[in-house]
Scaffold this active site. Structure first.
Site, PDB file in Angstrom:
ATOM      1  N   TYR A  59       0.825  -1.071   0.014  1.00  0.00           N
ATOM      2  CA  TYR A  59      -0.007   0.057  -0.060  1.00  0.00           C
ATOM      3  C   TYR A  59       0.693   1.421   0.033  1.00  0.00           C
ATOM      4  O   TYR A  59       0.647   2.056  -0.827  1.00  0.00           O
ATOM      5  CB  TYR A  59      -1.005   0.024   1.248  1.00  0.00           C
ATOM      6  CG  TYR A  59      -1.869  -1.096   1.157  1.00  0.00           C
ATOM      7  CD1 TYR A  59      -3.017  -1.129   0.254  1.00  0.00           C
ATOM      8  CD2 TYR A  59      -1.845  -2.283   2.174  1.00  0.00           C
ATOM      9  CE1 TYR A  59      -3.908  -2.122   0.204  1.00  0.00           C
ATOM     10  CE2 TYR A  59      -2.761  -3.342   1.920  1.00  0.00           C
ATOM     11  CZ  TYR A  59      -3.759  -3.224   0.994  1.00  0.00           C
ATOM     12  OH  TYR A  59      -4.812  -4.277   0.814  1.00  0.00           O
ATOM     13  N   PRO A  72     -11.615  -1.181  -2.224  1.00  0.00           N
ATOM     14  CA  PRO A  72     -12.681  -2.109  -2.612  1.00  0.00           C
ATOM     15  C   PRO A  72     -13.904  -1.333  -2.300  1.00  0.00           C
ATOM     16  O   PRO A  72     -14.065  -0.513  -1.482  1.00  0.00           O
ATOM     17  CB  PRO A  72     -12.526  -3.263  -1.728  1.00  0.00           C
ATOM     18  CG  PRO A  72     -11.392  -3.239  -1.262  1.00  0.00           C
ATOM     19  CD  PRO A  72     -11.066  -1.860  -1.069  1.00  0.00           C
ATOM     20  N   HIS A 317      -7.953   0.285   1.973  1.00  0.00           N
ATOM     21  CA  HIS A 317      -7.616  -1.002   2.233  1.00  0.00           C
ATOM     22  C   HIS A 317      -6.472  -1.152   3.405  1.00  0.00           C
ATOM     23  O   HIS A 317      -6.263  -2.224   3.726  1.00  0.00           O
ATOM     24  CB  HIS A 317      -7.156  -1.829   1.062  1.00  0.00           C
ATOM     25  CG  HIS A 317      -7.447  -3.369   0.947  1.00  0.00           C
ATOM     26  ND1 HIS A 317      -7.427  -4.015   2.055  1.00  0.00           N
ATOM     27  CD2 HIS A 317      -8.093  -3.773  -0.143  1.00  0.00           C
ATOM     28  CE1 HIS A 317      -7.793  -5.302   1.818  1.00  0.00           C
ATOM     29  NE2 HIS A 317      -8.066  -5.284   0.443  1.00  0.00           N
ATOM     30  N   SER A 554      -9.935 -12.706  -4.693  1.00  0.00           N
ATOM     31  CA  SER A 554     -10.132 -13.069  -3.382  1.00  0.00           C
ATOM     32  C   SER A 554     -11.418 -13.295  -3.024  1.00  0.00           C
ATOM     33  O   SER A 554     -12.630 -13.006  -3.502  1.00  0.00           O
ATOM     34  CB  SER A 554      -9.766 -11.747  -2.441  1.00  0.00           C
ATOM     35  OG  SER A 554     -10.693 -10.916  -2.576  1.00  0.00           O
TER      36      SER A 554
HETATM   37  N1  COA Z   1     -15.179 -31.673   1.374  1.00  0.00           N
HETATM   38  C1  COA Z   1     -16.121 -31.266   1.716  1.00  0.00           C
HETATM   39  N2  COA Z   1     -16.160 -29.832   2.452  1.00  0.00           N
HETATM   40  C2  COA Z   1     -15.090 -29.149   2.489  1.00  0.00           C
HETATM   41  C3  COA Z   1     -13.791 -29.647   2.097  1.00  0.00           C
HETATM   42  C4  COA Z   1     -13.840 -30.855   1.423  1.00  0.00           C
HETATM   43  N3  COA Z   1     -12.929 -31.551   0.830  1.00  0.00           N
HETATM   44  N4  COA Z   1     -13.072 -28.607   2.269  1.00  0.00           N
HETATM   45  C5  COA Z   1     -13.514 -27.666   2.959  1.00  0.00           C
HETATM   46  N5  COA Z   1     -14.818 -27.833   2.958  1.00  0.00           N
HETATM   47  C6  COA Z   1     -15.890 -27.006   3.799  1.00  0.00           C
HETATM   48  C7  COA Z   1     -15.097 -26.402   4.834  1.00  0.00           C
HETATM   49  O1  COA Z   1     -15.244 -27.372   6.067  1.00  0.00           O
HETATM   50  C8  COA Z   1     -16.160 -25.184   4.988  1.00  0.00           C
HETATM   51  O2  COA Z   1     -17.280 -25.438   5.534  1.00  0.00           O
HETATM   52  P1  COA Z   1     -18.329 -24.503   6.460  1.00  0.00           P
HETATM   53  O3  COA Z   1     -18.983 -23.661   5.327  1.00  0.00           O
HETATM   54  O4  COA Z   1     -19.275 -25.222   6.999  1.00  0.00           O
HETATM   55  O5  COA Z   1     -17.363 -23.670   7.131  1.00  0.00           O
HETATM   56  C9  COA Z   1     -16.329 -24.776   3.838  1.00  0.00           C
HETATM   57  O6  COA Z   1     -16.093 -25.888   2.878  1.00  0.00           O
HETATM   58  C10 COA Z   1     -15.406 -23.739   3.137  1.00  0.00           C
HETATM   59  O7  COA Z   1     -14.145 -24.128   3.224  1.00  0.00           O
HETATM   60  P2  COA Z   1     -12.688 -23.747   2.245  1.00  0.00           P
HETATM   61  O8  COA Z   1     -13.684 -23.330   0.817  1.00  0.00           O
HETATM   62  O9  COA Z   1     -11.902 -24.799   2.045  1.00  0.00           O
HETATM   63  O10 COA Z   1     -12.248 -22.309   2.719  1.00  0.00           O
HETATM   64  P3  COA Z   1     -12.273 -21.638   3.727  1.00  0.00           P
HETATM   65  O11 COA Z   1     -13.623 -20.950   3.776  1.00  0.00           O
HETATM   66  O12 COA Z   1     -11.593 -21.993   4.829  1.00  0.00           O
HETATM   67  O13 COA Z   1     -11.539 -20.366   3.014  1.00  0.00           O
HETATM   68  C11 COA Z   1      -9.706 -19.030   2.290  1.00  0.00           C
HETATM   69  C12 COA Z   1     -10.188 -20.525   2.473  1.00  0.00           C
HETATM   70  C13 COA Z   1      -8.498 -18.985   1.807  1.00  0.00           C
HETATM   71  C14 COA Z   1     -10.487 -18.198   1.439  1.00  0.00           C
HETATM   72  C15 COA Z   1      -9.528 -18.445   4.018  1.00  0.00           C
HETATM   73  O14 COA Z   1      -8.788 -19.217   4.625  1.00  0.00           O
HETATM   74  C16 COA Z   1      -9.058 -16.992   3.903  1.00  0.00           C
HETATM   75  O15 COA Z   1      -7.925 -16.842   4.157  1.00  0.00           O
HETATM   76  N6  COA Z   1     -10.171 -16.021   3.835  1.00  0.00           N
HETATM   77  C17 COA Z   1      -9.735 -14.718   4.038  1.00  0.00           C
HETATM   78  C18 COA Z   1      -9.488 -14.032   2.597  1.00  0.00           C
HETATM   79  C19 COA Z   1      -9.443 -12.536   2.469  1.00  0.00           C
HETATM   80  O16 COA Z   1      -8.671 -11.916   3.362  1.00  0.00           O
HETATM   81  N7  COA Z   1     -10.385 -11.933   1.961  1.00  0.00           N
HETATM   82  C20 COA Z   1     -10.645 -10.523   1.909  1.00  0.00           C
HETATM   83  C21 COA Z   1      -9.790  -9.807   1.074  1.00  0.00           C
HETATM   84  S1  COA Z   1      -9.995  -8.068   1.189  1.00  0.00           S
END
Ligand code: COA
Length: 620
Positions: A59, A72, A317, A554
């Site tokens: 940034y 954003p 941001h 993202s």
């Molecule tokens: N089979 C079935 N379900 C699964 C699975 C599999 N193999 N792997 C994951 N899941 C489920 C998880 O248990 C979770 O369930 P829930 O909805 O009941 O909680 C769901 O699917 C979502 O998991 P997943 O898609 O793997 O990812 P996540 O939600 O952990 O997100 C990231 C991953 C990387 C996006 C997250 O860790 C992150 O860092 N988020 C922040 C991003 C960010 O900063 N964004 C803003 C930018 S401004």
């Protein structure tokens, strides 16, 4: 270093790759180990050795204008307003919610969040929440900086700035003598502004437009503004305000989506405007004729409420990731929806002095700069190709039923969509939260893996130029023959599983703090600090390619029917945020019209095709 080389393989030429391989070998012998030790020592001395390196790189050192390129925009579920009272009432409730949240922060009782998956229950750093209210970015001639609230000073007078028709008002919301304003009192102050601003004889200077300029230009104008004491005071009030509230006017239908045939799902209309139009309002305000001057883009939280019921946020941001902001607003919204609307009887408490309107002293040279800023920002807004696309055939329920992580699946769909259009993959950024670490922000999930490339190629068999070709190298005679490799469904599934496994590995590495971008950045900065200059590893072509994110993505998960979007981070690239719901996925795709090779709608269409064929591949 080996992970770095692995990242490069699918996105650079063999020649470039081999050259970098040699540089990596040399670096690993010297000065790599010394620089690594430098970082280890730094880790012992600081709360988070990477934080300032990252903040500056991401940034503070970036000279691009904030709207479109950095801030954003978030659209929340539209409200129904019939009169100006409805606008003021809703805005008052939002402010009331903000004040309640501020009290929670001051009391130190903000609940500790914990990781919901992958080494569940680890505590997450909460610092971002404390930077949302009362902070602001400051432009600098060399580098930007941040104005952050004094967290120890909990009882000082608090105010917000309200922007209406390019006028700015300071509304005191808490003071020693009067305590915290009630919702009704805030309502009456806002009503005053909503009736005062349209009656003013002359339009104010559109100072807010300067905050939409490239940072170094704005820094110079900022210095000129500060030559007058009155402007100094205004800027101090803006910086210290809890938030900016922007009371907006409607954007014209020209900002509606230019969608593709069959994408009726994206056309969620309120009146004449669709969701793409609403997103434009939140990202940049719609131009100098609309609301772009009704902003201060340096302000961390600008809550925007439009007279037609559209509302949302534009946020700077550098202090926080989107997740903290989304959570705050969604909590406030849920509370508001629980309280019934009062009968507005037109009687409002009048005992408070009216809010102060900020007056600016504009020197002639600044008047010229404002006119220039007006032309610049209008041009940049015209260039933004943005599309809010709702994919409604399925959402994360179906993906989970295929036993794949929804995030991994969507990232692979984004890769396939790109490959379908261009026949190759490009450096891709996905933000991964690293809040398991004190002051942790994000590292970069690089989704363009060799495994994703192999799968995408195979999925595109028979599609024009992207047909997968194989040559048999074992037999000399056969080596001249080119055979079409037709994959059956089982083989495609296998390639998908391999790509998904690799993508899951990269994602987990990142969220657990074993990503490669933060360590590479550390080594780069260490090479400058220790050796006096950047090592060749950080100036060579591959490093540039790897850090030019032609696909910047993202996940911004919202529980309400909301979404967040942003512009591409490079002129010929795409931005693509997504919000997976149980039965649909909302994408915000962005590109620039001036780049002849990109198109937000074409990419969205390719995404639709990719998600459709992935379902066909994995169903049952
Ligand atoms: N089979 C079935 N379900 C699964 C699975 C599999 N193999 N792997 C994951 N899941 C489920 C998880 O248990 C979770 O369930 P829930 O909805 O009941 O909680 C769901 O699917 C979502 O998991 P997943 O898609 O793997 O990812 P996540 O939600 O952990 O997100 C990231 C991953 C990387 C996006 C997250 O860790 C992150 O860092 N988020 C922040 C991003 C960010 O900063 N964004 C803003 C930018 S401004």
């Amino acid at each position: 270093m080996s992970e770095y080389l692995r990242v490069l393989k699918p996105i650079v030429t063999t020649q470039h790759y081999e050259r970098t391989k040699n540089i990596v070998k040399q670096f690993s012998a010297h000065p790599g180990p010394k620089l690594h030790q430098y970082l280890v020592d730094k880790r012992e001395a600081e709360d988070n050795w990477a934080y300032n390196y990252w903040l500056n790189d991401m940034y503070m050192d970036i000279p691009l204008p904030l709207p479109i390129n950095s801030n954003p925009g978030m659209v929340l579920p539209p409200r129904k307003f019939t009169t100006v009272h409805d606008v003021a009432r809703f805005a008052a409730r939002i402010i009331d919610g903000i004040l309640e949240h501020k009290e929670l922060l001051d009391s130190g009782n903000l609940p500790q969040e914990r990781a919901a998956s992958r080494e569940k229950n680890q505590p997450l750093c909460m610092a971002q929440y404390y930077r949302l209210l009362g902070s602001c970015r400051r432009p600098g001639i060399e580098q930007d900086s941040q104005f952050l609230p004094d967290l120890q000073n909990k009882n000082e007078t608090q105010h917000i700035i309200v922007c209406c028709r390019n006028q700015m008002y300071c509304v005191v919301v808490k003071a020693d003598q009067i305590g915290k304003l009630s919702e009704d009192e805030i309502f009456s102050q806002l009503l005053y502004i909503l009736s005062d601003a349209p009656c003013l004889p002359k339009l104010p200077p559109m100072v807010g437009l300067l905050t939409a300029e490239p940072r170094r230009l704005w820094a110079k104008d900022h210095e000129t503004l500060l030559l007058d004491a009155q402007n100094c005071r205004n800027i101090e009030l803006i910086e210290k305000s809890l938030i900016l509230l922007c009371l907006d006017e409607l954007l014209p239908p020209a900002f509606n989506a230019r969608g593709f045939h069959g994408a009726s799902s994206s056309a969620h209309f309120t009146g004449d405007r669709d969701e793409t139009n609403m997103a434009h309002e939140m990202i940049h305000g719609g131009g100098s004729e609309c609301n772009t001057a009704n902003r201060w883009f340096d302000k961390t939280m600008q809550i925007i409420i439009c007279n037609d019921g559209t509302w949302g946020l534009c946020y700077e941001h550098s202090t926080s990731e989107g997740i903290a902001v989304v959570l705050l607003l969604e909590q406030i919204l849920n509370k508001i929806d629980e309280i019934p609307s009062p009968e507005e009887n037109g009687i409002t408490p009048q005992h408070l002095p009216p809010p102060e309107r900020l007056e600016w002293i504009i020197r002639p040279e600044l008047e010229k700069r404002i006119q220039q800023a007006r032309r610049d920002v209008d041009k940049r807004i015209e260039d933004l190709d943005f599309y809010v696309y709702r994919y409604q055939a399925y959402g994360k329920n179906f993906i989970k039923s295929c036993k794949v992580s929804p995030d991994v699946y969507i990232q692979l769909a984004l890769q396939l969509a790109y490959y379908k259009l261009y026949g190759f993959l490009v450096s891709t950024y996905e933000s991964a939260s690293t809040r398991r670490f004190l002051l942790g922000r994000v590292d970069c999930i690089r989704s363009a893996s060799s495994e994703a490339l192999e799968w995408a190629k195979a999925m595109c068999q028979g599609e024009g130029a992207n047909v997968a070709l194989e040559s048999d190298k074992e037999d000399e005679e056969n080596s001249r023959k080119v055979s079409f490799s037709i994959y059956n469904k089982e083989q495609l599934r296998e390639l998908f599983r391999t790509a998904a496994t690799r993508q899951t590995e990269i994602m987990v590495q990142n969220i657990l703090g074993n990503g490669i971008d933060i360590p590479l950045l550390g080594l780069r900065e260490a090479s400058r600090e220790v050796e006096g200059d950047f090592h060749e590893l950080f100036t060579d072509e591959c490093y540039k390619i790897a850090n030019c994110f032609l696909l910047s993505t993202s996940q911004v998960a919202c529980t309400t029917n909301s979404f967040m979007g942003y512009g591409p981070v490079t002129p010929r690239g795409y931005g693509c945020s997504y919000n997976p719901h149980p039965n649909e996925i909302i994408f915000c795709v962005s590109a620039f019209y001036s780049a002849d090779i990109t198109s937000a709608t074409r990419y969205a269409k390719s995404l639709q095709d990719s998600l459709d064929i992935m379902r066909d591949l994995l169903e049952n």
